[in-house]
Write a protein that holds these residues in place. Structure first.
Motif, PDB file in Angstrom:
ATOM      1  N   HIS A  15     -21.249  -8.799  93.590  1.00  0.00           N
ATOM      2  CA  HIS A  15     -20.679  -9.201  92.298  1.00  0.00           C
ATOM      3  C   HIS A  15     -21.039  -8.241  91.169  1.00  0.00           C
ATOM      4  O   HIS A  15     -20.465  -8.323  90.089  1.00  0.00           O
ATOM      5  CB  HIS A  15     -21.100 -10.639  91.956  1.00  0.00           C
ATOM      6  CG  HIS A  15     -20.474 -11.629  92.880  1.00  0.00           C
ATOM      7  ND1 HIS A  15     -19.179 -12.038  92.743  1.00  0.00           N
ATOM      8  CD2 HIS A  15     -20.953 -12.233  93.986  1.00  0.00           C
ATOM      9  CE1 HIS A  15     -18.881 -12.886  93.714  1.00  0.00           C
ATOM     10  NE2 HIS A  15     -19.944 -13.017  94.481  1.00  0.00           N
ATOM     11  N   LEU A  16     -21.970  -7.310  91.414  1.00  0.00           N
ATOM     12  CA  LEU A  16     -22.274  -6.299  90.412  1.00  0.00           C
ATOM     13  C   LEU A  16     -21.119  -5.316  90.232  1.00  0.00           C
ATOM     14  O   LEU A  16     -21.069  -4.602  89.240  1.00  0.00           O
ATOM     15  CB  LEU A  16     -23.530  -5.522  90.786  1.00  0.00           C
ATOM     16  CG  LEU A  16     -24.848  -6.268  90.620  1.00  0.00           C
ATOM     17  CD1 LEU A  16     -26.002  -5.416  91.133  1.00  0.00           C
ATOM     18  CD2 LEU A  16     -25.062  -6.651  89.169  1.00  0.00           C
ATOM     19  N   GLU A  34     -18.085  -5.818  89.416  1.00  0.00           N
ATOM     20  CA  GLU A  34     -17.358  -6.097  88.177  1.00  0.00           C
ATOM     21  C   GLU A  34     -18.148  -5.604  86.960  1.00  0.00           C
ATOM     22  O   GLU A  34     -17.589  -4.967  86.068  1.00  0.00           O
ATOM     23  CB  GLU A  34     -17.067  -7.585  88.040  1.00  0.00           C
ATOM     24  CG  GLU A  34     -16.244  -7.916  86.827  1.00  0.00           C
ATOM     25  CD  GLU A  34     -15.865  -9.383  86.741  1.00  0.00           C
ATOM     26  OE1 GLU A  34     -15.148  -9.718  85.779  1.00  0.00           O
ATOM     27  OE2 GLU A  34     -16.261 -10.178  87.598  1.00  0.00           O
ATOM     28  N   GLN A  35     -19.447  -5.870  86.943  1.00  0.00           N
ATOM     29  CA  GLN A  35     -20.288  -5.422  85.832  1.00  0.00           C
ATOM     30  C   GLN A  35     -20.319  -3.896  85.757  1.00  0.00           C
ATOM     31  O   GLN A  35     -20.207  -3.310  84.674  1.00  0.00           O
ATOM     32  CB  GLN A  35     -21.704  -5.967  86.008  1.00  0.00           C
ATOM     33  CG  GLN A  35     -22.674  -5.541  84.929  1.00  0.00           C
ATOM     34  CD  GLN A  35     -24.076  -6.058  85.200  1.00  0.00           C
ATOM     35  OE1 GLN A  35     -24.308  -6.870  86.090  1.00  0.00           O
ATOM     36  NE2 GLN A  35     -25.025  -5.568  84.430  1.00  0.00           N
ATOM     37  N   THR A  36     -20.463  -3.244  86.904  1.00  0.00           N
ATOM     38  CA  THR A  36     -20.485  -1.777  86.936  1.00  0.00           C
ATOM     39  C   THR A  36     -19.162  -1.223  86.428  1.00  0.00           C
ATOM     40  O   THR A  36     -19.131  -0.289  85.625  1.00  0.00           O
ATOM     41  CB  THR A  36     -20.758  -1.275  88.363  1.00  0.00           C
ATOM     42  OG1 THR A  36     -21.984  -1.845  88.824  1.00  0.00           O
ATOM     43  CG2 THR A  36     -20.862   0.239  88.414  1.00  0.00           C
ATOM     44  N   THR A  82     -18.901   1.308  91.917  1.00  0.00           N
ATOM     45  CA  THR A  82     -18.000   0.165  91.775  1.00  0.00           C
ATOM     46  C   THR A  82     -17.244  -0.060  93.074  1.00  0.00           C
ATOM     47  O   THR A  82     -17.151  -1.192  93.578  1.00  0.00           O
ATOM     48  CB  THR A  82     -16.998   0.384  90.621  1.00  0.00           C
ATOM     49  OG1 THR A  82     -17.717   0.574  89.407  1.00  0.00           O
ATOM     50  CG2 THR A  82     -16.058  -0.795  90.469  1.00  0.00           C
ATOM     51  N   ARG A 127     -17.044  -2.701  84.442  1.00  0.00           N
ATOM     52  CA  ARG A 127     -16.923  -2.962  82.998  1.00  0.00           C
ATOM     53  C   ARG A 127     -17.764  -1.972  82.185  1.00  0.00           C
ATOM     54  O   ARG A 127     -17.371  -1.566  81.097  1.00  0.00           O
ATOM     55  CB  ARG A 127     -17.280  -4.405  82.675  1.00  0.00           C
ATOM     56  CG  ARG A 127     -16.238  -5.376  83.187  1.00  0.00           C
ATOM     57  CD  ARG A 127     -16.504  -6.793  82.718  1.00  0.00           C
ATOM     58  NE  ARG A 127     -15.569  -7.713  83.302  1.00  0.00           N
ATOM     59  CZ  ARG A 127     -14.308  -7.888  82.895  1.00  0.00           C
ATOM     60  NH1 ARG A 127     -13.836  -7.173  81.894  1.00  0.00           N
ATOM     61  NH2 ARG A 127     -13.520  -8.760  83.492  1.00  0.00           N
ATOM     62  N   SER A 128     -18.909  -1.577  82.724  1.00  0.00           N
ATOM     63  CA  SER A 128     -19.725  -0.554  82.054  1.00  0.00           C
ATOM     64  C   SER A 128     -18.964   0.761  81.992  1.00  0.00           C
ATOM     65  O   SER A 128     -18.964   1.445  80.971  1.00  0.00           O
ATOM     66  CB  SER A 128     -21.043  -0.342  82.803  1.00  0.00           C
ATOM     67  OG  SER A 128     -21.832  -1.495  82.734  1.00  0.00           O
TER      68      SER A 128
END
Length: 118
Positions: free
Chosen positions: A81-82, A84-86, A72, A88-89
């Motif tokens: 932009h990954l 944020e996804q990482t 992250t 959130r995971s």
């Protein structure tokens, strides 16, 4: 940092010889941290992501969670932009395990990453 790289290489060899995938995952993560500190962010991202995948594949969710902090951070520094996804995971994993300290750390990481990924 050179010494750290040497130690990581030395640690990887017995782990591979003995067939210890969990140790290999830890070594990858440490090598990723070393690469990040040396400014080699693409290499750091690849190493951290490989470590998380290995830990998840071994059923080591708590260790994988710890490992998600690093990608992250690196992803956010790269403007990916990954991040944020990482993050959130990682947040979902902390919530699933009731890890309030981990939740605080992930939220902090997401707040740090926000200006770089938006």
């Amino acid at each position: 940092m050179t010494a750290a790289g040497t130690w990581h290489t030395e640690a990887r060899q017995p782990a591979e010889h003995l067939g210890l995938p969990a140790v290999r995952a830890h070594v990858r993560s440490f090598r990723g941290t070393s690469a990040a500190f040396q400014g080699r962010l693409e290499e750091a991202r690849a190493l951290h992501e490989a470590a998380v995948d290995a830990r998840t594949g071994l059923g080591q969710e708590p260790e994988a969670l710890f490992g998600l902090f690093q990608p992250t951070l690196v992803q956010s520094r790269l403007g990916d932009h990954l991040a944020e996804q990482t993050g959130r995971s990682a947040l979902a994993m902390t919530e699933a395990h009731g890890d309030r300290w981990g939740q605080a750390q992930v939220l902090w990481m997401l707040a740090q990453a926000a200006p770089e990924i938006r």
